[in-house]
Design an enzyme around this catalytic site. Structure first.
Site, PDB file in Angstrom:
ATOM      1  CD  GLU A 122      -3.431  -0.946   1.139  1.00  0.00           C
ATOM      2  OE1 GLU A 122      -3.825   0.217   1.327  1.00  0.00           O
ATOM      3  OE2 GLU A 122      -4.202  -1.921   1.052  1.00  0.00           O
TER       4      GLU A 122
HETATM    5  N1  CAA Z   1      -6.861  11.057  -3.835  1.00  0.00           N
HETATM    6  C1  CAA Z   1      -7.516  11.310  -4.977  1.00  0.00           C
HETATM    7  N2  CAA Z   1      -6.882  11.534  -6.143  1.00  0.00           N
HETATM    8  C2  CAA Z   1      -5.543  11.543  -6.150  1.00  0.00           C
HETATM    9  C3  CAA Z   1      -4.793  11.317  -4.980  1.00  0.00           C
HETATM   10  C4  CAA Z   1      -5.512  11.056  -3.781  1.00  0.00           C
HETATM   11  N3  CAA Z   1      -4.879  10.778  -2.631  1.00  0.00           N
HETATM   12  N4  CAA Z   1      -3.491  11.366  -5.286  1.00  0.00           N
HETATM   13  C5  CAA Z   1      -3.408  11.620  -6.589  1.00  0.00           C
HETATM   14  N5  CAA Z   1      -4.657  11.720  -7.130  1.00  0.00           N
HETATM   15  C6  CAA Z   1      -5.033  11.952  -8.523  1.00  0.00           C
HETATM   16  C7  CAA Z   1      -5.098  13.379  -8.837  1.00  0.00           C
HETATM   17  O1  CAA Z   1      -6.290  13.554  -9.581  1.00  0.00           O
HETATM   18  C8  CAA Z   1      -3.893  13.659  -9.722  1.00  0.00           C
HETATM   19  O2  CAA Z   1      -4.260  14.505 -10.750  1.00  0.00           O
HETATM   20  P1  CAA Z   1      -4.181  16.125 -10.623  1.00  0.00           P
HETATM   21  O3  CAA Z   1      -2.890  16.448 -11.275  1.00  0.00           O
HETATM   22  O4  CAA Z   1      -5.373  16.557 -11.365  1.00  0.00           O
HETATM   23  O5  CAA Z   1      -4.198  16.507  -9.173  1.00  0.00           O
HETATM   24  C9  CAA Z   1      -3.549  12.307 -10.320  1.00  0.00           C
HETATM   25  O6  CAA Z   1      -4.062  11.344  -9.385  1.00  0.00           O
HETATM   26  C10 CAA Z   1      -2.065  12.059 -10.474  1.00  0.00           C
HETATM   27  O7  CAA Z   1      -1.436  12.312  -9.240  1.00  0.00           O
HETATM   28  P2  CAA Z   1       0.144  12.389  -9.085  1.00  0.00           P
HETATM   29  O8  CAA Z   1       0.685  13.326 -10.131  1.00  0.00           O
HETATM   30  O9  CAA Z   1       0.456  12.656  -7.655  1.00  0.00           O
HETATM   31  O10 CAA Z   1       0.573  10.890  -9.493  1.00  0.00           O
HETATM   32  P3  CAA Z   1       2.003  10.229  -9.633  1.00  0.00           P
HETATM   33  O11 CAA Z   1       2.057   9.476 -10.896  1.00  0.00           O
HETATM   34  O12 CAA Z   1       3.071  11.236  -9.354  1.00  0.00           O
HETATM   35  O13 CAA Z   1       1.981   9.111  -8.464  1.00  0.00           O
HETATM   36  C11 CAA Z   1       2.242   8.221  -6.252  1.00  0.00           C
HETATM   37  C12 CAA Z   1       1.833   9.390  -7.159  1.00  0.00           C
HETATM   38  C13 CAA Z   1       1.841   8.724  -4.878  1.00  0.00           C
HETATM   39  C14 CAA Z   1       3.703   7.898  -6.273  1.00  0.00           C
HETATM   40  C15 CAA Z   1       1.407   6.960  -6.635  1.00  0.00           C
HETATM   41  O14 CAA Z   1       1.884   6.393  -7.823  1.00  0.00           O
HETATM   42  C16 CAA Z   1       1.396   5.929  -5.525  1.00  0.00           C
HETATM   43  O15 CAA Z   1       0.646   6.045  -4.571  1.00  0.00           O
HETATM   44  N6  CAA Z   1       2.231   4.866  -5.639  1.00  0.00           N
HETATM   45  C17 CAA Z   1       2.171   3.739  -4.712  1.00  0.00           C
HETATM   46  C18 CAA Z   1       1.268   2.673  -5.254  1.00  0.00           C
HETATM   47  C19 CAA Z   1       0.592   1.903  -4.167  1.00  0.00           C
HETATM   48  O16 CAA Z   1       0.319   2.365  -3.077  1.00  0.00           O
HETATM   49  N7  CAA Z   1       0.243   0.674  -4.481  1.00  0.00           N
HETATM   50  C20 CAA Z   1      -0.489  -0.145  -3.559  1.00  0.00           C
HETATM   51  C21 CAA Z   1      -0.909  -1.394  -4.214  1.00  0.00           C
HETATM   52  S1  CAA Z   1      -2.251  -2.162  -3.382  1.00  0.00           S
HETATM   53  C22 CAA Z   1      -1.618  -3.009  -2.091  1.00  0.00           C
HETATM   54  O17 CAA Z   1      -0.469  -2.934  -1.785  1.00  0.00           O
HETATM   55  C23 CAA Z   1      -2.631  -3.814  -1.324  1.00  0.00           C
HETATM   56  C24 CAA Z   1      -2.037  -4.882  -0.510  1.00  0.00           C
HETATM   57  O18 CAA Z   1      -1.500  -5.834  -0.996  1.00  0.00           O
HETATM   58  C25 CAA Z   1      -2.159  -4.823   0.958  1.00  0.00           C
END
Ligand code: CAA
Length: 377
Positions: free
Chosen positions: A359
Protein backbone atom coordinates in the site's frame (compact mmCIF):
# COMPACT_ATOMS: atom_id res chain seq x y z
CA UNK A 1 -11.31 16.73 21.93
CA UNK A 2 -12.23 13.17 22.87
CA UNK A 3 -9.65 10.36 23.13
CA UNK A 4 -12.09 7.60 24.14
CA UNK A 5 -13.89 5.12 21.94
CA UNK A 6 -17.68 5.37 21.99
CA UNK A 7 -19.72 2.72 23.81
CA UNK A 8 -20.53 0.99 20.48
CA UNK A 9 -16.88 1.06 19.37
CA UNK A 10 -15.81 -0.35 22.74
CA UNK A 11 -18.37 -3.16 22.54
CA UNK A 12 -17.12 -4.08 19.10
CA UNK A 13 -13.52 -3.95 20.34
CA UNK A 14 -14.34 -6.42 23.13
CA UNK A 15 -16.23 -8.73 20.77
CA UNK A 16 -13.42 -8.75 18.18
CA UNK A 17 -10.80 -9.25 20.92
CA UNK A 18 -12.77 -12.23 22.26
CA UNK A 19 -13.04 -13.75 18.75
CA UNK A 20 -9.33 -13.11 18.14
CA UNK A 21 -8.26 -14.72 21.42
CA UNK A 22 -10.63 -17.70 21.36
CA UNK A 23 -10.83 -18.52 17.63
CA UNK A 24 -7.93 -16.89 15.81
CA UNK A 25 -5.05 -17.50 18.25
CA UNK A 26 -5.64 -21.29 18.45
CA UNK A 27 -5.74 -21.52 14.64
CA UNK A 28 -2.88 -19.22 13.71
CA UNK A 29 0.17 -21.48 14.06
CA UNK A 30 -1.28 -24.24 11.89
CA UNK A 31 -2.71 -21.82 9.33
CA UNK A 32 0.67 -20.11 8.94
CA UNK A 33 2.58 -23.36 8.77
CA UNK A 34 0.27 -24.80 6.12
CA UNK A 35 0.16 -21.45 4.24
CA UNK A 36 -3.59 -21.93 4.08
CA UNK A 37 -6.18 -19.22 3.45
CA UNK A 38 -8.36 -19.13 6.62
CA UNK A 39 -11.80 -19.67 5.05
CA UNK A 40 -13.36 -20.65 8.39
CA UNK A 41 -12.09 -17.50 10.16
CA UNK A 42 -13.29 -15.27 7.33
CA UNK A 43 -16.67 -17.05 7.57
CA UNK A 44 -16.61 -16.44 11.34
CA UNK A 45 -16.05 -12.72 10.78
CA UNK A 46 -18.77 -12.68 8.10
CA UNK A 47 -21.26 -14.36 10.45
CA UNK A 48 -20.67 -11.53 12.96
CA UNK A 49 -21.10 -8.82 10.29
CA UNK A 50 -17.43 -7.79 10.35
CA UNK A 51 -16.79 -8.13 6.61
CA UNK A 52 -18.98 -5.03 6.20
CA UNK A 53 -18.41 -2.95 9.34
CA UNK A 54 -18.34 0.53 7.73
CA UNK A 55 -21.11 -0.27 5.22
CA UNK A 56 -24.66 0.97 5.85
CA UNK A 57 -27.27 -1.64 6.84
CA UNK A 58 -29.22 -0.81 3.69
CA UNK A 59 -26.32 -2.35 1.72
CA UNK A 60 -25.98 -5.42 3.91
CA UNK A 61 -23.33 -3.96 6.22
CA UNK A 62 -23.10 -3.54 9.97
CA UNK A 63 -23.72 0.21 9.77
CA UNK A 64 -20.66 1.01 11.88
CA UNK A 65 -18.32 3.94 11.42
CA UNK A 66 -14.79 3.97 9.98
CA UNK A 67 -13.17 3.98 13.44
CA UNK A 68 -15.06 0.79 14.37
CA UNK A 69 -13.68 -0.83 11.25
CA UNK A 70 -10.14 0.26 12.19
CA UNK A 71 -10.66 -1.07 15.73
CA UNK A 72 -11.52 -4.47 14.20
CA UNK A 73 -8.39 -4.60 12.00
CA UNK A 74 -6.26 -3.49 14.97
CA UNK A 75 -7.65 -6.22 17.28
CA UNK A 76 -7.62 -9.00 14.65
CA UNK A 77 -4.03 -8.17 13.69
CA UNK A 78 -2.82 -8.66 17.26
CA UNK A 79 -3.75 -12.32 16.77
CA UNK A 80 -3.17 -12.70 13.01
CA UNK A 81 -1.83 -10.00 10.73
CA UNK A 82 -2.75 -12.25 7.78
CA UNK A 83 -6.42 -12.10 8.74
CA UNK A 84 -6.03 -8.35 9.30
CA UNK A 85 -4.87 -7.71 5.74
CA UNK A 86 -7.60 -9.94 4.29
CA UNK A 87 -10.20 -7.78 6.05
CA UNK A 88 -8.46 -4.51 5.17
CA UNK A 89 -8.11 -5.15 1.44
CA UNK A 90 -11.64 -6.57 1.16
CA UNK A 91 -13.20 -3.52 2.83
CA UNK A 92 -11.02 -0.45 2.18
CA UNK A 93 -10.00 -0.97 -1.40
CA UNK A 94 -12.85 -3.04 -2.80
CA UNK A 95 -16.22 -2.72 -1.02
CA UNK A 96 -15.95 0.95 0.01
CA UNK A 97 -14.82 2.24 -3.43
CA UNK A 98 -17.72 0.36 -5.08
CA UNK A 99 -20.11 1.94 -2.59
CA UNK A 100 -18.60 5.37 -3.22
CA UNK A 101 -18.21 5.33 -7.00
CA UNK A 102 -20.62 2.59 -8.14
CA UNK A 103 -23.84 2.97 -10.08
CA UNK A 104 -27.04 1.75 -8.41
CA UNK A 105 -26.77 -1.48 -10.45
CA UNK A 106 -23.14 -2.02 -9.39
CA UNK A 107 -23.96 -1.40 -5.74
CA UNK A 108 -26.89 -3.83 -5.95
CA UNK A 109 -24.80 -6.51 -7.59
CA UNK A 110 -21.65 -6.23 -5.48
CA UNK A 111 -21.89 -4.26 -2.26
CA UNK A 112 -24.35 -6.32 -0.23
CA UNK A 113 -22.66 -9.64 -1.12
CA UNK A 114 -19.28 -8.17 -0.17
CA UNK A 115 -20.57 -6.50 2.99
CA UNK A 116 -22.21 -9.74 4.17
CA UNK A 117 -19.00 -11.62 3.42
CA UNK A 118 -20.75 -13.85 0.88
CA UNK A 119 -18.13 -12.62 -1.56
CA UNK A 120 -14.52 -11.64 -0.92
CA UNK A 121 -13.02 -8.59 -2.61
CA UNK A 122 -9.54 -7.69 -3.88
CA UNK A 123 -7.72 -4.76 -5.49
CA UNK A 124 -5.56 -5.25 -8.55
CA UNK A 125 -3.26 -2.31 -9.35
CA UNK A 126 0.38 -3.47 -9.07
CA UNK A 127 2.11 -4.95 -12.12
CA UNK A 128 5.55 -6.44 -12.79
CA UNK A 129 6.80 -3.07 -14.12
CA UNK A 130 4.61 -0.78 -12.03
CA UNK A 131 4.67 -0.97 -8.24
CA UNK A 132 5.55 2.40 -6.76
CA UNK A 133 4.97 4.24 -10.04
CA UNK A 134 1.37 3.12 -10.26
CA UNK A 135 0.51 5.40 -13.21
CA UNK A 136 2.85 3.43 -15.46
CA UNK A 137 0.71 0.25 -15.48
CA UNK A 138 0.62 -1.53 -18.83
CA UNK A 139 -2.55 -3.63 -18.65
CA UNK A 140 -4.57 -2.35 -21.57
CA UNK A 141 -8.31 -1.91 -21.91
CA UNK A 142 -9.18 -1.50 -25.59
CA UNK A 143 -12.58 -0.23 -26.55
CA UNK A 144 -14.59 -2.55 -28.80
CA UNK A 145 -18.10 -1.21 -29.37
CA UNK A 146 -19.90 -1.29 -26.03
CA UNK A 147 -17.16 -3.42 -24.49
CA UNK A 148 -13.58 -3.19 -23.26
CA UNK A 149 -11.07 -5.96 -23.89
CA UNK A 150 -8.44 -6.29 -21.16
CA UNK A 151 -5.00 -7.83 -21.58
CA UNK A 152 -2.18 -7.78 -19.05
CA UNK A 153 -0.86 -9.16 -15.80
CA UNK A 154 -1.13 -8.00 -12.21
CA UNK A 155 1.32 -8.98 -9.50
CA UNK A 156 1.29 -9.40 -5.68
CA UNK A 157 -2.50 -9.27 -5.49
CA UNK A 158 -3.70 -9.81 -1.92
CA UNK A 159 -6.75 -12.12 -1.67
CA UNK A 160 -6.38 -13.26 -5.32
CA UNK A 161 -7.39 -16.86 -5.67
CA UNK A 162 -9.82 -16.55 -2.77
CA UNK A 163 -11.57 -13.41 -4.05
CA UNK A 164 -14.84 -13.38 -5.97
CA UNK A 165 -14.45 -9.84 -7.28
CA UNK A 166 -11.54 -7.59 -8.21
CA UNK A 167 -11.40 -3.84 -8.44
CA UNK A 168 -8.78 -3.68 -11.20
CA UNK A 169 -7.09 -0.91 -13.15
CA UNK A 170 -6.13 -0.75 -16.83
CA UNK A 171 -4.99 1.83 -19.35
CA UNK A 172 -7.79 2.88 -21.69
CA UNK A 173 -5.97 5.95 -23.07
CA UNK A 174 -2.17 5.51 -23.05
CA UNK A 175 -1.48 9.13 -24.12
CA UNK A 176 -2.93 10.48 -20.90
CA UNK A 177 -0.92 8.49 -18.33
CA UNK A 178 -2.66 8.82 -14.92
CA UNK A 179 -5.73 10.39 -16.53
CA UNK A 180 -5.96 7.50 -19.01
CA UNK A 181 -6.43 4.80 -16.36
CA UNK A 182 -9.87 3.23 -15.94
CA UNK A 183 -11.22 1.17 -13.01
CA UNK A 184 -13.12 -2.07 -13.73
CA UNK A 185 -15.17 -4.47 -11.63
CA UNK A 186 -14.16 -7.97 -12.56
CA UNK A 187 -15.81 -11.22 -11.47
CA UNK A 188 -13.30 -13.93 -10.70
CA UNK A 189 -15.33 -16.41 -12.76
CA UNK A 190 -15.34 -14.25 -15.94
CA UNK A 191 -13.75 -15.99 -18.96
CA UNK A 192 -10.31 -14.42 -19.49
CA UNK A 193 -9.47 -14.11 -15.78
CA UNK A 194 -6.78 -16.43 -14.56
CA UNK A 195 -5.14 -16.61 -11.13
CA UNK A 196 -1.41 -17.24 -11.62
CA UNK A 197 1.45 -18.10 -9.33
CA UNK A 198 0.89 -17.90 -5.57
CA UNK A 199 3.80 -16.10 -3.89
CA UNK A 200 5.65 -17.81 -1.06
CA UNK A 201 6.26 -14.93 1.31
CA UNK A 202 8.44 -14.38 4.37
CA UNK A 203 5.33 -13.55 6.42
CA UNK A 204 1.53 -13.41 6.33
CA UNK A 205 1.41 -17.05 5.26
CA UNK A 206 -2.33 -17.25 5.84
CA UNK A 207 -3.04 -14.56 3.26
CA UNK A 208 -3.02 -15.20 -0.49
CA UNK A 209 -0.76 -13.12 -2.71
CA UNK A 210 -1.01 -14.15 -6.36
CA UNK A 211 -0.46 -13.09 -9.91
CA UNK A 212 -3.62 -12.25 -11.84
CA UNK A 213 -3.81 -12.50 -15.61
CA UNK A 214 -6.34 -10.92 -17.95
CA UNK A 215 -6.25 -12.62 -21.32
CA UNK A 216 -8.75 -11.21 -23.80
CA UNK A 217 -11.09 -10.44 -20.91
CA UNK A 218 -14.21 -8.91 -22.48
CA UNK A 219 -16.16 -6.61 -20.20
CA UNK A 220 -19.29 -4.59 -20.95
CA UNK A 221 -18.99 -0.83 -20.29
CA UNK A 222 -21.28 -1.38 -17.31
CA UNK A 223 -18.26 -2.90 -15.49
CA UNK A 224 -16.41 0.44 -15.49
CA UNK A 225 -16.32 1.93 -11.97
CA UNK A 226 -16.73 5.69 -12.13
CA UNK A 227 -15.95 7.12 -15.56
CA UNK A 228 -13.29 6.12 -18.07
CA UNK A 229 -10.09 7.96 -17.13
CA UNK A 230 -11.03 8.33 -13.45
CA UNK A 231 -9.35 5.07 -12.42
CA UNK A 232 -6.12 6.53 -11.04
CA UNK A 233 -7.93 9.03 -8.82
CA UNK A 234 -10.25 6.21 -7.64
CA UNK A 235 -7.21 4.05 -6.82
CA UNK A 236 -5.43 6.82 -4.93
CA UNK A 237 -8.56 7.92 -3.04
CA UNK A 238 -9.25 4.29 -2.05
CA UNK A 239 -5.65 3.86 -0.91
CA UNK A 240 -6.01 6.86 1.43
CA UNK A 241 -8.43 4.69 3.43
CA UNK A 242 -6.54 1.46 2.73
CA UNK A 243 -3.34 2.84 4.21
CA UNK A 244 -5.12 3.57 7.50
CA UNK A 245 -6.17 -0.09 7.53
CA UNK A 246 -2.58 -1.22 6.98
CA UNK A 247 -1.43 1.22 9.68
CA UNK A 248 -3.94 -0.43 12.06
CA UNK A 249 -2.63 -3.84 11.05
CA UNK A 250 0.94 -2.70 11.82
CA UNK A 251 -0.24 -1.27 15.14
CA UNK A 252 -1.76 -4.65 16.05
CA UNK A 253 1.57 -6.36 15.29
CA UNK A 254 3.49 -3.74 17.32
CA UNK A 255 1.24 -4.09 20.37
CA UNK A 256 1.31 -7.90 20.24
CA UNK A 257 5.13 -7.78 20.19
CA UNK A 258 5.18 -5.26 23.03
CA UNK A 259 2.99 -7.58 25.10
CA UNK A 260 5.53 -10.40 24.63
CA UNK A 261 8.32 -8.14 25.91
CA UNK A 262 6.24 -7.00 28.90
CA UNK A 263 5.41 -10.59 29.81
CA UNK A 264 9.06 -11.56 29.68
CA UNK A 265 10.16 -8.69 31.93
CA UNK A 266 7.29 -9.23 34.36
CA UNK A 267 8.52 -12.80 34.94
CA UNK A 268 12.06 -11.58 35.52
CA UNK A 269 11.33 -8.42 37.49
CA UNK A 270 11.72 -10.10 40.88
CA UNK A 271 15.44 -10.53 40.11
CA UNK A 272 16.18 -7.12 38.73
CA UNK A 273 15.70 -3.48 39.46
CA UNK A 274 15.64 -0.92 36.65
CA UNK A 275 17.74 -2.19 33.72
CA UNK A 276 18.58 -0.91 30.24
CA UNK A 277 15.93 -3.36 28.97
CA UNK A 278 13.32 -1.67 31.12
CA UNK A 279 14.31 1.67 29.57
CA UNK A 280 13.90 0.12 26.14
CA UNK A 281 10.46 -1.21 27.09
CA UNK A 282 9.46 2.31 28.13
CA UNK A 283 10.72 3.78 24.85
CA UNK A 284 8.95 1.14 22.76
CA UNK A 285 5.74 1.81 24.68
CA UNK A 286 6.00 5.50 23.82
CA UNK A 287 6.37 4.88 20.08
CA UNK A 288 3.53 2.34 20.10
CA UNK A 289 1.29 4.92 21.73
CA UNK A 290 2.39 7.59 19.23
CA UNK A 291 1.54 5.17 16.40
CA UNK A 292 -1.87 4.52 17.96
CA UNK A 293 -2.64 8.25 18.06
CA UNK A 294 -1.59 8.74 14.42
CA UNK A 295 -3.69 5.75 13.29
CA UNK A 296 -6.84 6.82 15.13
CA UNK A 297 -6.50 10.47 14.14
CA UNK A 298 -6.24 9.51 10.46
CA UNK A 299 -9.25 7.19 10.91
CA UNK A 300 -11.22 9.99 12.54
CA UNK A 301 -10.46 12.37 9.64
CA UNK A 302 -11.55 9.69 7.16
CA UNK A 303 -14.73 9.13 9.14
CA UNK A 304 -15.48 12.85 9.14
CA UNK A 305 -15.06 12.93 5.35
CA UNK A 306 -12.06 15.26 5.61
CA UNK A 307 -8.95 15.09 3.42
CA UNK A 308 -6.54 12.61 5.01
CA UNK A 309 -3.94 11.80 2.35
CA UNK A 310 -1.06 13.19 4.42
CA UNK A 311 -2.34 11.81 7.74
CA UNK A 312 -2.96 8.33 6.26
CA UNK A 313 0.60 8.30 4.90
CA UNK A 314 2.02 9.50 8.25
CA UNK A 315 0.09 6.81 10.13
CA UNK A 316 1.14 4.07 7.72
CA UNK A 317 4.80 5.18 7.69
CA UNK A 318 5.15 5.49 11.45
CA UNK A 319 3.04 2.47 12.48
CA UNK A 320 4.85 0.14 10.08
CA UNK A 321 8.31 1.33 11.18
CA UNK A 322 7.14 0.92 14.78
CA UNK A 323 5.92 -2.63 14.11
CA UNK A 324 9.27 -3.59 12.60
CA UNK A 325 11.19 -1.97 15.47
CA UNK A 326 9.14 -3.53 18.27
CA UNK A 327 8.89 -6.98 16.65
CA UNK A 328 12.67 -6.88 16.11
CA UNK A 329 13.19 -5.93 19.75
CA UNK A 330 10.91 -8.79 20.85
CA UNK A 331 13.00 -11.31 18.91
CA UNK A 332 16.20 -9.88 20.37
CA UNK A 333 14.97 -9.56 23.96
CA UNK A 334 13.54 -13.07 23.99
CA UNK A 335 16.93 -14.37 22.90
CA UNK A 336 17.16 -17.73 21.17
CA UNK A 337 13.54 -18.43 22.04
CA UNK A 338 12.60 -15.38 19.94
CA UNK A 339 14.41 -16.86 16.95
CA UNK A 340 12.60 -20.18 17.19
CA UNK A 341 10.14 -20.94 14.42
CA UNK A 342 7.62 -21.84 17.08
CA UNK A 343 7.75 -18.44 18.78
CA UNK A 344 5.15 -15.74 18.28
CA UNK A 345 7.90 -13.10 18.20
CA UNK A 346 9.45 -14.74 15.16
CA UNK A 347 6.11 -14.68 13.28
CA UNK A 348 5.43 -11.06 14.25
CA UNK A 349 8.90 -10.08 13.03
CA UNK A 350 8.30 -11.74 9.65
CA UNK A 351 4.76 -10.34 9.38
CA UNK A 352 5.82 -6.79 10.25
CA UNK A 353 8.21 -6.26 7.34
CA UNK A 354 5.70 -6.05 4.52
CA UNK A 355 3.72 -3.32 6.27
CA UNK A 356 6.62 -1.01 5.33
CA UNK A 357 6.28 -2.07 1.71
CA UNK A 358 2.70 -2.64 0.55
CA UNK A 359 0.00 0.00 0.00
CA UNK A 360 2.87 2.30 -0.94
CA UNK A 361 6.42 1.78 0.28
CA UNK A 362 7.49 4.04 3.12
CA UNK A 363 9.76 5.87 0.64
CA UNK A 364 6.60 6.68 -1.40
CA UNK A 365 4.89 7.89 1.79
CA UNK A 366 7.74 10.34 2.41
CA UNK A 367 7.09 11.67 -1.12
CA UNK A 368 3.34 11.90 -0.47
CA UNK A 369 3.78 13.66 2.90
CA UNK A 370 6.30 16.21 1.61
CA UNK A 371 4.24 16.72 -1.57
CA UNK A 372 1.16 17.50 0.53
CA UNK A 373 3.16 19.89 2.72
CA UNK A 374 4.78 21.78 -0.12
CA UNK A 375 2.03 21.87 -2.74
CA UNK A 376 0.91 25.28 -3.91
CA UNK A 377 -2.20 26.57 -2.12
N1 CAA B 1 -6.86 11.06 -3.83
C1 CAA B 1 -7.52 11.31 -4.98
N2 CAA B 1 -6.88 11.53 -6.14
C2 CAA B 1 -5.54 11.54 -6.15
C3 CAA B 1 -4.79 11.32 -4.98
C4 CAA B 1 -5.51 11.06 -3.78
N3 CAA B 1 -4.88 10.78 -2.63
N4 CAA B 1 -3.49 11.37 -5.29
C5 CAA B 1 -3.41 11.62 -6.59
N5 CAA B 1 -4.66 11.72 -7.13
C6 CAA B 1 -5.03 11.95 -8.52
C7 CAA B 1 -5.10 13.38 -8.84
O1 CAA B 1 -6.29 13.55 -9.58
C8 CAA B 1 -3.89 13.66 -9.72
O2 CAA B 1 -4.26 14.50 -10.75
P1 CAA B 1 -4.18 16.13 -10.62
O3 CAA B 1 -2.89 16.45 -11.27
O4 CAA B 1 -5.37 16.56 -11.36
O5 CAA B 1 -4.20 16.51 -9.17
C9 CAA B 1 -3.55 12.31 -10.32
O6 CAA B 1 -4.06 11.34 -9.39
C10 CAA B 1 -2.07 12.06 -10.47
O7 CAA B 1 -1.44 12.31 -9.24
P2 CAA B 1 0.14 12.39 -9.09
O8 CAA B 1 0.69 13.33 -10.13
O9 CAA B 1 0.46 12.66 -7.65
O10 CAA B 1 0.57 10.89 -9.49
P3 CAA B 1 2.00 10.23 -9.63
O11 CAA B 1 2.06 9.48 -10.90
O12 CAA B 1 3.07 11.24 -9.35
O13 CAA B 1 1.98 9.11 -8.46
C11 CAA B 1 2.24 8.22 -6.25
C12 CAA B 1 1.83 9.39 -7.16
C13 CAA B 1 1.84 8.72 -4.88
C14 CAA B 1 3.70 7.90 -6.27
C15 CAA B 1 1.41 6.96 -6.63
O14 CAA B 1 1.88 6.39 -7.82
C16 CAA B 1 1.40 5.93 -5.53
O15 CAA B 1 0.65 6.04 -4.57
N6 CAA B 1 2.23 4.87 -5.64
C17 CAA B 1 2.17 3.74 -4.71
C18 CAA B 1 1.27 2.67 -5.25
C19 CAA B 1 0.59 1.90 -4.17
O16 CAA B 1 0.32 2.36 -3.08
N7 CAA B 1 0.24 0.67 -4.48
C20 CAA B 1 -0.49 -0.15 -3.56
C21 CAA B 1 -0.91 -1.39 -4.21
S1 CAA B 1 -2.25 -2.16 -3.38
C22 CAA B 1 -1.62 -3.01 -2.09
O17 CAA B 1 -0.47 -2.93 -1.79
C23 CAA B 1 -2.63 -3.81 -1.32
C24 CAA B 1 -2.04 -4.88 -0.51
O18 CAA B 1 -1.50 -5.83 -1.00
C25 CAA B 1 -2.16 -4.82 0.96
Amino acid sequence: MEFRLTKEQEELQLAVRHFAETEVVPAVTRMEKEERFPNELVAGMAARGWMGIPIAKQWGGMGGDFISYIVAIHEISKASAALGVILSVHSSVCTLPILKHGTEAQRNRYVSKLAKGEWLGAFALTEPHAGSDAASIRTVAEKDGGHYVLNGAKLFITNAGAADVYLAFAVSDPEKRAKGVTAFLIDNAAPGVQVGLKERKMGLHGSNTCELIFDGLRLPESQVLGKAGEGFAIAMGSLDGGRIGIAAQALGIAEAALRLIEERFRIRSSRSAFTPQHAELAELTVIAEAARLLVYRAAWLRQEGEACTKEASMAKLFASDTAVQIAGAAVRLLGLEGCSESSTAERLFRDAKVTQIYEGTNEIHRIVISGQLLRAE
